[in-house]
Design a protein around this motif. Structure first.
Motif, PDB file in Angstrom:
ATOM      1  N   GLY A 122     -13.843 -25.193 -21.819  1.00 21.04           N
ATOM      2  CA  GLY A 122     -12.476 -24.709 -21.902  1.00 21.04           C
ATOM      3  C   GLY A 122     -11.560 -25.585 -21.068  1.00 21.04           C
ATOM      4  O   GLY A 122     -11.809 -25.806 -19.882  1.00 21.04           O
ATOM      5  N   ALA A 123     -10.491 -26.086 -21.685  1.00 17.66           N
ATOM      6  CA  ALA A 123      -9.595 -27.015 -20.988  1.00 17.66           C
ATOM      7  C   ALA A 123      -8.856 -26.344 -19.846  1.00 17.66           C
ATOM      8  O   ALA A 123      -8.562 -26.987 -18.829  1.00 17.66           O
ATOM      9  N   PHE A 124      -8.531 -25.069 -19.985  1.00 23.75           N
ATOM     10  CA  PHE A 124      -7.785 -24.376 -18.942  1.00 23.75           C
ATOM     11  C   PHE A 124      -8.697 -23.707 -17.917  1.00 23.75           C
ATOM     12  O   PHE A 124      -8.315 -23.546 -16.759  1.00 23.75           O
ATOM     13  N   VAL A 161       2.789 -17.688 -22.940  1.00 20.34           N
ATOM     14  CA  VAL A 161       1.672 -16.958 -22.341  1.00 20.34           C
ATOM     15  C   VAL A 161       0.477 -17.080 -23.269  1.00 20.34           C
ATOM     16  O   VAL A 161       0.579 -16.787 -24.466  1.00 20.34           O
ATOM     17  N   LEU A 162      -0.651 -17.513 -22.731  1.00 17.25           N
ATOM     18  CA  LEU A 162      -1.884 -17.636 -23.502  1.00 17.25           C
ATOM     19  C   LEU A 162      -2.898 -16.649 -22.967  1.00 17.25           C
ATOM     20  O   LEU A 162      -3.247 -16.680 -21.782  1.00 17.25           O
ATOM     21  N   ASP A 163      -3.380 -15.765 -23.838  1.00 15.20           N
ATOM     22  CA  ASP A 163      -4.391 -14.791 -23.453  1.00 15.20           C
ATOM     23  C   ASP A 163      -5.723 -15.200 -24.065  1.00 15.20           C
ATOM     24  O   ASP A 163      -5.774 -15.939 -25.048  1.00 15.20           O
ATOM     25  N   GLU A 164      -6.836 -14.696 -23.496  1.00 13.28           N
ATOM     26  CA  GLU A 164      -8.185 -15.046 -23.979  1.00 13.28           C
ATOM     27  C   GLU A 164      -8.313 -16.563 -24.099  1.00 13.28           C
ATOM     28  O   GLU A 164      -8.664 -17.108 -25.137  1.00 13.28           O
ATOM     29  N   VAL A 165      -8.055 -17.261 -22.999  1.00 10.80           N
ATOM     30  CA  VAL A 165      -7.856 -18.706 -23.045  1.00 10.80           C
ATOM     31  C   VAL A 165      -9.145 -19.512 -22.913  1.00 10.80           C
ATOM     32  O   VAL A 165      -9.132 -20.735 -23.044  1.00 10.80           O
ATOM     33  N   PHE A 191       0.239 -22.360 -15.011  1.00  7.04           N
ATOM     34  CA  PHE A 191      -0.195 -21.441 -13.960  1.00  7.04           C
ATOM     35  C   PHE A 191      -1.392 -20.676 -14.496  1.00  7.04           C
ATOM     36  O   PHE A 191      -1.332 -20.063 -15.574  1.00  7.04           O
ATOM     37  N   ARG A 192      -2.487 -20.678 -13.753  1.00  7.18           N
ATOM     38  CA  ARG A 192      -3.737 -20.051 -14.197  1.00  7.18           C
ATOM     39  C   ARG A 192      -3.955 -18.729 -13.473  1.00  7.18           C
ATOM     40  O   ARG A 192      -4.183 -18.715 -12.264  1.00  7.18           O
ATOM     41  N   LEU A 193      -3.896 -17.636 -14.229  1.00 11.99           N
ATOM     42  CA  LEU A 193      -4.206 -16.309 -13.713  1.00 11.99           C
ATOM     43  C   LEU A 193      -5.554 -15.895 -14.287  1.00 11.99           C
ATOM     44  O   LEU A 193      -5.659 -15.577 -15.466  1.00 11.99           O
ATOM     45  N   PHE A 194      -6.579 -15.952 -13.461  1.00 10.74           N
ATOM     46  CA  PHE A 194      -7.925 -15.643 -13.911  1.00 10.74           C
ATOM     47  C   PHE A 194      -8.409 -14.332 -13.298  1.00 10.74           C
ATOM     48  O   PHE A 194      -7.932 -13.903 -12.248  1.00 10.74           O
ATOM     49  N   GLY A 195      -9.354 -13.737 -13.957  1.00 10.97           N
ATOM     50  CA  GLY A 195      -9.945 -12.515 -13.428  1.00 10.97           C
ATOM     51  C   GLY A 195     -11.071 -12.049 -14.317  1.00 10.97           C
ATOM     52  O   GLY A 195     -11.079 -12.305 -15.524  1.00 10.97           O
ATOM     53  N   LYS A 211       7.002 -26.831 -21.937  1.00 12.84           N
ATOM     54  CA  LYS A 211       7.404 -25.501 -21.483  1.00 12.84           C
ATOM     55  C   LYS A 211       6.411 -24.959 -20.454  1.00 12.84           C
ATOM     56  O   LYS A 211       5.222 -25.302 -20.484  1.00 12.84           O
ATOM     57  N   PRO A 212       6.864 -24.086 -19.555  1.00 16.27           N
ATOM     58  CA  PRO A 212       5.923 -23.451 -18.622  1.00 16.27           C
ATOM     59  C   PRO A 212       4.878 -22.644 -19.392  1.00 16.27           C
ATOM     60  O   PRO A 212       5.218 -21.947 -20.359  1.00 16.27           O
ATOM     61  N   ILE A 213       3.633 -22.740 -18.966  1.00 19.91           N
ATOM     62  CA  ILE A 213       2.539 -22.047 -19.645  1.00 19.91           C
ATOM     63  C   ILE A 213       1.787 -21.212 -18.616  1.00 19.91           C
ATOM     64  O   ILE A 213       1.271 -21.734 -17.627  1.00 19.91           O
ATOM     65  N   LEU A 214       1.727 -19.909 -18.870  1.00 18.96           N
ATOM     66  CA  LEU A 214       0.962 -18.980 -18.028  1.00 18.96           C
ATOM     67  C   LEU A 214      -0.288 -18.598 -18.807  1.00 18.96           C
ATOM     68  O   LEU A 214      -0.190 -18.013 -19.884  1.00 18.96           O
ATOM     69  N   VAL A 215      -1.458 -18.955 -18.288  1.00 20.46           N
ATOM     70  CA  VAL A 215      -2.699 -18.693 -19.009  1.00 20.46           C
ATOM     71  C   VAL A 215      -3.493 -17.602 -18.307  1.00 20.46           C
ATOM     72  O   VAL A 215      -3.610 -17.576 -17.087  1.00 20.46           O
ATOM     73  N   LEU A 216      -4.010 -16.665 -19.117  1.00 22.12           N
ATOM     74  CA  LEU A 216      -4.884 -15.605 -18.633  1.00 22.12           C
ATOM     75  C   LEU A 216      -6.295 -15.923 -19.083  1.00 22.12           C
ATOM     76  O   LEU A 216      -6.557 -16.099 -20.283  1.00 22.12           O
TER      77      LEU A 216
END
Length: 439
Positions: free
Chosen positions: A204-206, A166-170, A31-35, A186-191
């Motif tokens: 960047g892959a994500f 959870v991956l930050d600064e992705v 799941f990609r949470l961008f901002g 596993k579920p991966i939530l990327v910021l």
């Protein structure tokens, strides 16, 4: 629960994260949470994890395994920043990889084979010689790679037991690392912030794919920041004019400030390594520390270049050196303290931290740059602490860190317009309060 009233956009993002984690992770692993800067990604994440009832993961080595959230970042400094803010974090490398290093015997055997191939090639001519030379060059590149640590996927990683990664600064995560992360299932939530710099090589892959949620609304408090305004202009490719933007933010010409003034202006960030070396020399001279490659003492600004987890040294961490002794070989020794004033070193028998042996090469490059130095010194370097002068650092090295005050030395880095925008945006957003942009 956190006292927080989200905006309509943020509340929708929280609902979407919750719905994904509870119902769709088997169909959608990432799941990609961008901002963009100031949009509140971290706030949304914190509230979403509370809604889901997820707490930090506890591994079996801590006693009993309690599956939870594993948080990781690309850089060690970004992980340190999160940990200091109350979110336990580690680097992606330390989370999912084991380090493999070639033995000296393996390296010597590879060098011997190259020498034999070079000898045999002397008897060849024409196309056969060309082919042999190409093969020898490939062998040399392989030998060079053997002199650096390699990473193998660690099946015993906490990622294998976590409920959520959870991956930050992705933005700096490349294709291979993303593939390895996903292999744990596993579920991966990327910021991510699509405005920031990608990996040094590739994309960047994500961040190259469309986000599930894109936060574009800047918080009212953030929107009032001149730093955010300039960052937005940089990201959108709009020209930033010379002048004063508030009491702490301005764009000036490089000739408008002296090295002495730069010393008081905060962390200096540039684009090119050549610029970094030149500015470090100029700022050291202005501080009365120049004239030698050897650091002079606690007044020097020194940045760590290699993780040494057993000692608590992190790539990107600033350290203080005292009682410096040139050992007359490839290293000098010093008493070292970290950013919190804690002494770092291999413990003596009585438990007190000892002196650190620090590789000279990165410092000597400021006086006489040698692109073969680090390959030549590989054997000794791998056993030493690596650091360099940190008066100026590149934006890539700064990524994941922030400082109260920042000077951005715009040296025109960027092969394309989008590269240029990302570099400038990343550099500007390292500043928390004060910013001087020099062009």
């Amino acid at each position: 629960m956190t006292e927080f009233t989200p905006s309509a956009t943020q509340a929708a993002a929280i609902r979407e994260i919750k719905e994904w984690f509870e119902t769709r992770t088997e169909q959608q692993q990432v799941f990609r949470l961008f901002g963009y800067a100031g949009s509140g990604k971290s706030t949304v994440l914190k509230f979403a994890l509370e809604e889901l009832g997820l707490s930090p993961h506890r591994s079996a080595k801590d006693g009993r395994c309690v599956p939870g959230v594993v948080t990781a970042t690309f850089t060690g400094k970004a992980a340190l920043v999160l940990t200091r803010k109350g979110t336990p974090a580690r680097t992606i490398h330390s989370l999912i990889y084991s380090v493999i290093e070639s033995t000296e015997e393996e390296i010597e055997e590879a060098a011997r084979k190259i020498a034999l191939a070079e000898r045999d090639a002397l008897r060849l001519t024409g196309f056969a010689r060309t082919t042999a030379d190409a093969a020898i060059e490939a062998m040399r590149q392989g030998l060079s790679a053997m002199k650096h640590p390699r990473f193998a996927l660690n099946p015993q990683s906490d990622a294998a037991d976590a409920r959520l990664i959870v991956l930050d600064e992705v933005s700096m995560v490349g294709e291979e690392m993303a593939r390895d992360l996903m292999s744990f299932g596993k579920p991966i939530l990327v910021l991510g912030d699509p405005g920031q710099l990608p990996p040094i090589r590739g994309e960047g892959a994500f961040t190259r794919d469309e986000p599930d949620v894109m936060l574009t609304e800047i918080h009212r408090q953030a929107a009032e920041s001149a730093i955010i305004r300039l960052a937005t202009m940089a990201r959108e490719g709009r020209p930033i004019g010379f002048g004063v933007y508030d009491d702490h933010v301005a764009k000036l010409r490089k000739g408008d400030i002296t090295p002495e003034q730069a010393l008081r202006g905060g962390q200096l960030i540039c684009g090119l390594n050549a610029t970094r070396l030149q500015i470090n020399n100029a700022m050291r001279a202005a501080a009365g520390l120049g004239g030698t490659w050897l650091p002079t003492g606690p007044a020097e600004k020194i940045i760590c270049l290699k993780n040494q987890n057993d000692l608590g040294l992190i790539n990107g961490m600033f350290v203080t050196l005292e009682d410096i002794v040139d050992e007359g070989s490839l290293y000098f020794s010093a008493v070292v303290h970290d950013e919190d004033g804690r002494r770092i070193g291999e413990p003596y028998e009585d438990g007190r931290p000892g002196r650190l042996r620090i590789y000279k090469g990165h410092f000597e490059d400021h006086v006489a740059y040698d692109d073969k130095r680090h390959d030549r010194d590989y054997k000794e370097k791998r056993l030493l602490t690596e650091a360099t002068f940190g008066w100026a650092i590149t934006a890539h090295k700064a990524q994941g860190s922030q400082w109260e005050n920042v000077i951005v030395w715009d040296d025109g880095l960027g092969r394309t317009e989008i590269d240029r925008r990302r570099w400038l945006y990343t550099a500007i957003t390292r500043a928390e309060r004060g910013l001087v942009l020099l062009a």
